[in-house]
Scaffold this motif. Structure first.
Motif, short mmCIF file in Angstrom:
data_model
loop_
_atom_site.label_atom_id
_atom_site.label_comp_id
_atom_site.label_asym_id
_atom_site.label_seq_id
_atom_site.Cartn_x
_atom_site.Cartn_y
_atom_site.Cartn_z
N GLU A 38 0.83 -1.20 0.00
CA GLU A 38 0.00 0.00 0.00
C GLU A 38 0.87 1.26 0.00
N LEU A 198 -0.88 -5.50 -8.58
CA LEU A 198 -0.34 -6.86 -8.50
C LEU A 198 -0.23 -7.52 -9.86
N ALA A 199 -1.21 -7.26 -10.72
CA ALA A 199 -1.20 -7.90 -12.03
C ALA A 199 -0.03 -7.42 -12.88
N ARG A 228 -2.49 -17.43 -6.71
CA ARG A 228 -3.05 -17.02 -5.40
C ARG A 228 -2.53 -17.87 -4.26
N LYS A 237 -5.16 -10.72 1.24
CA LYS A 237 -6.11 -9.60 1.23
C LYS A 237 -5.89 -8.71 -0.01
N LEU A 238 -4.60 -8.44 -0.31
CA LEU A 238 -4.30 -7.63 -1.49
C LEU A 238 -4.78 -8.32 -2.77
N ILE A 239 -4.55 -9.62 -2.83
CA ILE A 239 -4.97 -10.38 -4.02
C ILE A 239 -6.48 -10.31 -4.16
N ALA A 241 -8.53 -8.05 -2.97
CA ALA A 241 -8.98 -6.70 -3.31
C ALA A 241 -8.73 -6.39 -4.78
N SER A 242 -7.66 -6.96 -5.33
CA SER A 242 -7.32 -6.62 -6.72
C SER A 242 -8.28 -7.26 -7.72
N GLY A 244 -11.43 -6.88 -7.57
CA GLY A 244 -12.57 -5.99 -7.75
C GLY A 244 -13.54 -6.05 -6.60
N PHE A 245 -14.72 -5.46 -6.84
CA PHE A 245 -15.72 -5.33 -5.79
C PHE A 245 -16.55 -6.59 -5.68
N ARG A 246 -16.83 -6.99 -4.43
CA ARG A 246 -17.71 -8.15 -4.22
C ARG A 246 -18.89 -7.72 -3.38
N ARG A 247 -20.08 -8.05 -3.86
CA ARG A 247 -21.27 -7.63 -3.14
C ARG A 247 -21.66 -8.70 -2.13
N ASP B 185 -5.55 3.31 -2.17
CA ASP B 185 -5.11 1.91 -2.19
C ASP B 185 -6.30 0.99 -2.42
N LEU B 190 -12.09 -0.25 -1.94
CA LEU B 190 -13.26 -1.11 -1.77
C LEU B 190 -14.13 -0.64 -0.60
N SER B 219 -17.13 -4.66 -11.89
CA SER B 219 -17.40 -5.44 -10.68
C SER B 219 -18.35 -4.70 -9.74
N LEU B 259 -4.25 -10.91 -13.21
CA LEU B 259 -3.67 -11.88 -12.29
C LEU B 259 -4.27 -13.25 -12.56
#
Ligand SMILES: Nc1ncnc2c1ncn2[C@@H]1O[C@H](COP(=O)(O)OP(=O)(O)O)[C@@H](O)[C@H]1O
Ligand SMILES: Nc1ncnc2c1ncn2[C@@H]1O[C@H](COP(=O)(O)OP(=O)(O)O)[C@@H](O)[C@H]1O
Ligand SMILES: [Mg+2]
Ligand SMILES: [Mg+2]
Lengths: 247, 278
Positions: A38, A198-199, A228, A237-239, A241-242, A244-247, B185, B190, B219, B259
């Motif tokens: 971060e 990360l990618a 992973r 956690k970083l992986i 978050a990268s 995307g968003f999860r509902r 970050d 998020l 997403s 990734l």
């Protein structure tokens, strides 16, 4: 094999702030090593410490097995070059591309300037049509190509890359990443690449270190990152978050 | 469902010394109480689209639209005063860098108190209690401390949350968020998205989420508009992004390193076609 770059328990202290709390890493010749974490975790500080631009309180830094003296000599700046996120900030606004490329040649007393400038511009895909332009007459991607050309023109063996594509649009990022890979292969360069993405690191690097609060969280192979298979929860956690968003 | 916002043939042109720059060239879409993403590369006209809806286009630019309707109000035909009143109240915008939107010489707590008092007649101590509750509702862990800090004393993520807290006071029906998380970050990003998401699901707000990050948008949003050179080249459901038809949308998706995806060396690049900009 002697490591191209080696940090052993390096600490950086700004006044009373401990920016690096004993970081160690080793990069082999021709390897690409990534730094992720971060903002504020100390990634840029590592590059600055190597370049002699941060107050190293303890620890050692070796280049090709040679310990660096406090004041970096000219030979160091010829073998180690840096590329920053914001090429606008690192290119003098009132110098043409030609001048920008001439300067490092003059500093290092390298002759054959004409041929080298033409070659450097070709190598980064700009061509000589850009030679007499000013930075403000270039797009972000073109400016980053000039910054890369300027780094390469003194024929370094190590490139320190600090978020080199973070300010660029995705399509331009792809072009610049491809360029960096091409020159690394062609010149057998060693990379130390900082990115918050990360990618990008997994794509460009063989191995990487995850950082947090000025310390190593873990080192892993890019293939492990892609699969992973991180050992530390913070990396997981970083992986997560990268993706995307999860509902 | 009747639309909260209807945009038809929106155009924004800058008249400069060297000629006219057509920043937005005939954009049309509808927004309900949903999350709509606008993506595209820098310069594609995303921000100018958002600003035109807000009524925040720079004075030297010209805005025209066949229709610009917010909840039955014809935005092309109301006074500057009425527009301003809407902005402070029913329509809000948050920008990428909260530093430009927060007053640098006023503590965060005082700014929130002032905007509460601008919205209703309420005593100082009551307003300050409410401000603390607002800060808490945007998941600021130590609201009493943050209340007394100046904008430059907080991190980007904290500043962005403070901005959202201010905006919550007005309780807008339409929020335009212009790259609100690009400087943050990933993990903080998020958190902020989660707050925006709640506003849509719990308060029935309509959200326009502007971003250059196609994957993040897909997403988070229900629908995505893809802009290129001032125009919409494609509109699709976020869940159907992988079936995108336009070569620009496909190109944007392909060129990003992913990734875990099969290694692609070199990365595919975008082969821009002049006809995309027609
Ligand atoms: N010149 C400086 N003086 C004081 N603190 C600094 C200085 N430069 C960096 N820092 C601090 O060191 C920490 C690490 O910074 P940096 O290496 O730039 O982080 P990163 O590149 O991972 O975002 C940050 O908390 C930053 O505020
Ligand atoms: N003040 C201005 N004067 C002239 N042209 C402008 C001005 N502001 C924006 N533009 C032009 O409008 C276009 C769209 O800009 P913008 O909406 O900010 O793009 P985005 O948000 O997608 O990056 C750009 O090509 C830009 O050059
Ligand atoms: Mg940095
Ligand atoms: Mg914008």
């Amino acid at each position: 094999m002697t490591n191209a770059l080696e940090l052993d328990r390096v600490e950086v202290v700004y006044d009373d702030f401990h920016a690096l709390k004993g970081v160690s890493l080793a990069v082999q010749p021709g390897e690409a090593f990534g730094l992720v974490g971060e903002s504020g975790s100390g990634k840029s500080t590592i590059l600055r410490a190597i370049a002699g631009l941060a107050p190293v309180a303890s620890g050692t830094i070796n280049i090709d097995g040679q310990s660096l003296s406090k004041r970096r000599d000219k030979a160091f700046y010829r073998s180690v070059q840096m590329v920053f996120q914001d090429p606008y900030g690192s290119l003098h606004p009132r110098q043409t591309v030609d001048r920008l490329l001439q300067e490092p040649l003059a500093i290092h007393g390298i002759d054959d300037q004409e041929r080298r400038i033409v070659r450097a511009l070709e190598e980064v895909g700009l061509g000589t049509g850009f030679r007499f332009r000013y930075p403000h007459q270039l797009s972000g991607g073109q400016r980053q190509r000039v910054a890369i050309a300027r780094a390469l023109i003194v024929e370094p063996s190590i490139l320190l890359l600090d978020e080199p594509t973070s300010a660029l649009d995705a399509s331009v990022q792809a072009e610049v990443l491809n360029l960096l890979e091409t020159v690394r292969k062609a010149r057998k360069l060693t990379f130390l690449l900082v990115s918050h993405d990360l990618a990008v690191v997994a794509h460009m690097c063989d191995r990487l270190m995850v950082m947090q609060h000025g310390e190593e969280v873990e080192q892993l192979l890019s293939t492990e990152l892609s699969a992973r298979k991180a050992r530390q929860p913070y990396t997981q956690k970083l992986i997560e978050a990268s993706t995307g968003f999860r509902r | 469902m009747s639309a909260l916002l209807t945009v038809e043939d929106l155009r924004v042109a800058f008249h400069t010394r060297t000629g006219t720059v057509d920043a937005v060239r005939g954009v049309s879409f509808e927004l309900g109480r949903e999350r709509l993403g606008i993506v595209g590369e820098s310069g594609s006209g995303k921000s100018q689209t958002g600003r035109a809806i807000m009524g925040l286009t720079p004075p030297h630019a010209e805005v025209t639209a066949r229709k610009l309707d917010f909840d039955g109000i014809d935005l092309t035909n109301i006074s500057a005063r009425a527009r301003r009143d809407l902005r402070g109240d029913r329509i809000a915008m948050i920008l990428q860098d909260p530093k430009y939107s927060l007053d640098p010489v006023m503590t965060i707590g005082r700014q929130i108190v002032e905007s509460i008092q601008a919205h209703e007649k309420i005593g100082k101590s009551e307003a300050s209690k409410r401000a603390l509750a607002m800060l808490e509702s945007v998941q600021i862990r130590d609201p009493a401390r943050v209340y007394d800090l100046y904008p430059h004393e907080v991190s980007g993520g904290m500043g962005q949350r403070a901005m959202i807290a201010m905006m919550l006071i007005a309780n807008p029906q339409l929020l335009i968020a212009d790259e609100p998380t690009s400087a943050l970050d990933v993990t903080v990003q998020l958190d902020v998205l989660r707050i925006l998401d709640q506003l849509v699901t719990e308060r029935g707000m309509g959200l326009i989420f502007i971003s250059h990050d196609l994957r993040l948008v897909s997403s988070f949003c229900d629908r995505v508009i893809v802009m290129y050179a001032g125009r919409i080249v494609e509109q699709l459901k976020a869940s159907e992004l992988n079936q995108a038809q336009h070569p620009y949308t496909r190109g944007l998706l392909d060129c990003m390193p992913r990734l875990g995806a099969a290694d692609r060396h070199p990365l595919p690049t975008l082969d821009r076609k002049p006809e995309w900009a027609l």
